[in-house]
Scaffold this active site. Sequence first.
Site, PDB file in Angstrom:
ATOM      1  N   ASP A 137      -2.189  -1.770   1.034  1.00  0.00           N
ATOM      2  CA  ASP A 137      -3.069  -0.627   0.751  1.00  0.00           C
ATOM      3  C   ASP A 137      -2.351   0.695   1.029  1.00  0.00           C
ATOM      4  O   ASP A 137      -1.338   0.729   1.738  1.00  0.00           O
ATOM      5  CB  ASP A 137      -4.318  -0.677   1.658  1.00  0.00           C
ATOM      6  CG  ASP A 137      -5.289  -1.759   1.242  1.00  0.00           C
ATOM      7  OD1 ASP A 137      -4.970  -2.543   0.332  1.00  0.00           O
ATOM      8  OD2 ASP A 137      -6.383  -1.822   1.854  1.00  0.00           O
ATOM      9  N   ASP A 138      -2.938   1.741   0.476  1.00  0.00           N
ATOM     10  CA  ASP A 138      -2.623   3.146   0.799  1.00  0.00           C
ATOM     11  C   ASP A 138      -1.334   3.699   0.185  1.00  0.00           C
ATOM     12  O   ASP A 138      -0.972   4.832   0.451  1.00  0.00           O
ATOM     13  CB  ASP A 138      -2.605   3.383   2.327  1.00  0.00           C
ATOM     14  CG  ASP A 138      -3.964   3.163   2.959  1.00  0.00           C
ATOM     15  OD1 ASP A 138      -4.906   2.802   2.233  1.00  0.00           O
ATOM     16  OD2 ASP A 138      -4.084   3.346   4.187  1.00  0.00           O
ATOM     17  N   HIS A 188      -7.649   1.862  -5.007  1.00  0.00           N
ATOM     18  CA  HIS A 188      -8.091   2.078  -3.613  1.00  0.00           C
ATOM     19  C   HIS A 188      -8.755   3.458  -3.499  1.00  0.00           C
ATOM     20  O   HIS A 188      -8.669   4.104  -2.464  1.00  0.00           O
ATOM     21  CB  HIS A 188      -6.867   1.976  -2.684  1.00  0.00           C
ATOM     22  CG  HIS A 188      -7.198   1.742  -1.240  1.00  0.00           C
ATOM     23  ND1 HIS A 188      -8.156   0.860  -0.809  1.00  0.00           N
ATOM     24  CD2 HIS A 188      -6.680   2.292  -0.096  1.00  0.00           C
ATOM     25  CE1 HIS A 188      -8.195   0.867   0.516  1.00  0.00           C
ATOM     26  NE2 HIS A 188      -7.321   1.743   0.981  1.00  0.00           N
ATOM     27  N   HIS A 192      -9.155   8.054  -0.956  1.00  0.00           N
ATOM     28  CA  HIS A 192      -9.352   7.155   0.181  1.00  0.00           C
ATOM     29  C   HIS A 192     -10.662   7.488   0.897  1.00  0.00           C
ATOM     30  O   HIS A 192     -10.708   7.844   2.078  1.00  0.00           O
ATOM     31  CB  HIS A 192      -8.161   7.243   1.166  1.00  0.00           C
ATOM     32  CG  HIS A 192      -8.057   6.020   2.033  1.00  0.00           C
ATOM     33  ND1 HIS A 192      -8.682   5.906   3.245  1.00  0.00           N
ATOM     34  CD2 HIS A 192      -7.419   4.847   1.843  1.00  0.00           C
ATOM     35  CE1 HIS A 192      -8.416   4.730   3.769  1.00  0.00           C
ATOM     36  NE2 HIS A 192      -7.648   4.065   2.942  1.00  0.00           N
ATOM     37  N   HIS A 279      -0.163  -2.490   5.027  1.00  0.00           N
ATOM     38  CA  HIS A 279      -0.065  -1.144   4.428  1.00  0.00           C
ATOM     39  C   HIS A 279       1.403  -0.848   4.131  1.00  0.00           C
ATOM     40  O   HIS A 279       2.237  -0.961   5.028  1.00  0.00           O
ATOM     41  CB  HIS A 279      -0.665  -0.100   5.378  1.00  0.00           C
ATOM     42  CG  HIS A 279      -2.129  -0.297   5.610  1.00  0.00           C
ATOM     43  ND1 HIS A 279      -2.625  -1.204   6.517  1.00  0.00           N
ATOM     44  CD2 HIS A 279      -3.212   0.303   5.039  1.00  0.00           C
ATOM     45  CE1 HIS A 279      -3.945  -1.177   6.500  1.00  0.00           C
ATOM     46  NE2 HIS A 279      -4.332  -0.257   5.610  1.00  0.00           N
TER      47      HIS A 279
HETATM   48 NI    NI Z   1      -6.847   2.163   3.001  1.00  0.00          NI
END
Ligand code: NI
Length: 312
Positions: A137-138, A188, A192, A279
């Site tokens: 993620d991210d 995502h 965020h 991440h």
């Molecule tokens: Ni996230």
Amino acid sequence: MKRSQRERNKNGAGRYHGRFCGFSEKLTTIAFAFLAAAVLLITLYRSLSDIVVAEKMAEVSGEKMTAADGGTAEISETAVAEEPAGISGAETDVEMAMESENQTDKSETEIMNSEEIKSETERINSEEIKRVAITFDDGPHPVCTPKLLDGLKERGVCATFFVIGKNIPGNEDIIRRMDEEGHLIGNHTYDHVKISDLSVEAACEQVEKTSALIREITGKDTEYVRPPFGSWCKDLECSFEMFPVLWDVDPLDWTTKNTGDVVRRVLEAVEPDDIILLHDCYESSVDAALQIVDALTEQGYVFVTVDELILE
Ligand code: NI
């Protein structure tokens, strides 16, 4: 011309028939009777000869078998025991008995082979194929993500990336590379944000804006969304359907820079068909991810993208 031809044929047929009338017809009948009788006698003689020869051969074979295998009776009994349907001939004909026995052996072999194949197939089917999906993620992150992609490529492993829309501008090449190297790209949100705190319109905008950026680069629509903080509204109906994807193993990699801790947490918790959450914006997480890939590969795990786990 046609008519005369037809008449000739007609007359010819008539003449031909005429020769078999009267005395010559009787003679022919007698000749046929003799001929038929002769053929019948020859046929009978041949049949009798065959029977005699067969009996002699059976006697000779019987003697050989008696000497070699302990007797005709035993073989016949074997044939009776193993093939009750075909015993009538086998009782007297040793060759048939032997043949029958061979056929029985052959069919037993065939049965064994098919049973072996069956058990092998069952073994393969029952043998668990341990699949696991590693997700990030991210990202995309300009430094960490390419490093991760290098490591995954080296290992022939595909992952799933849930990217943040606002991180895409300037990192388009990374998104393109993810797609080209077989990774699955998910959504995502753009900023965020916690989807459940937003209005439906605002939530959809977060998702759709990110999907539009990914589509511009890859030409593909994103179908999977990982809601930040795991917060998703089931009723959310955007302009296209999105599958929310959560996770099974969360080592809280963002809370530590200790690669070993992240690796240990994942390896202690992971089970087949799990989705691991990491991440790709932390170097320690990237290092941990590659160690996790190595360790799980050694344990027989196969890495798949989340769509393969979800769409079943
Ligand atoms: Ni996230």
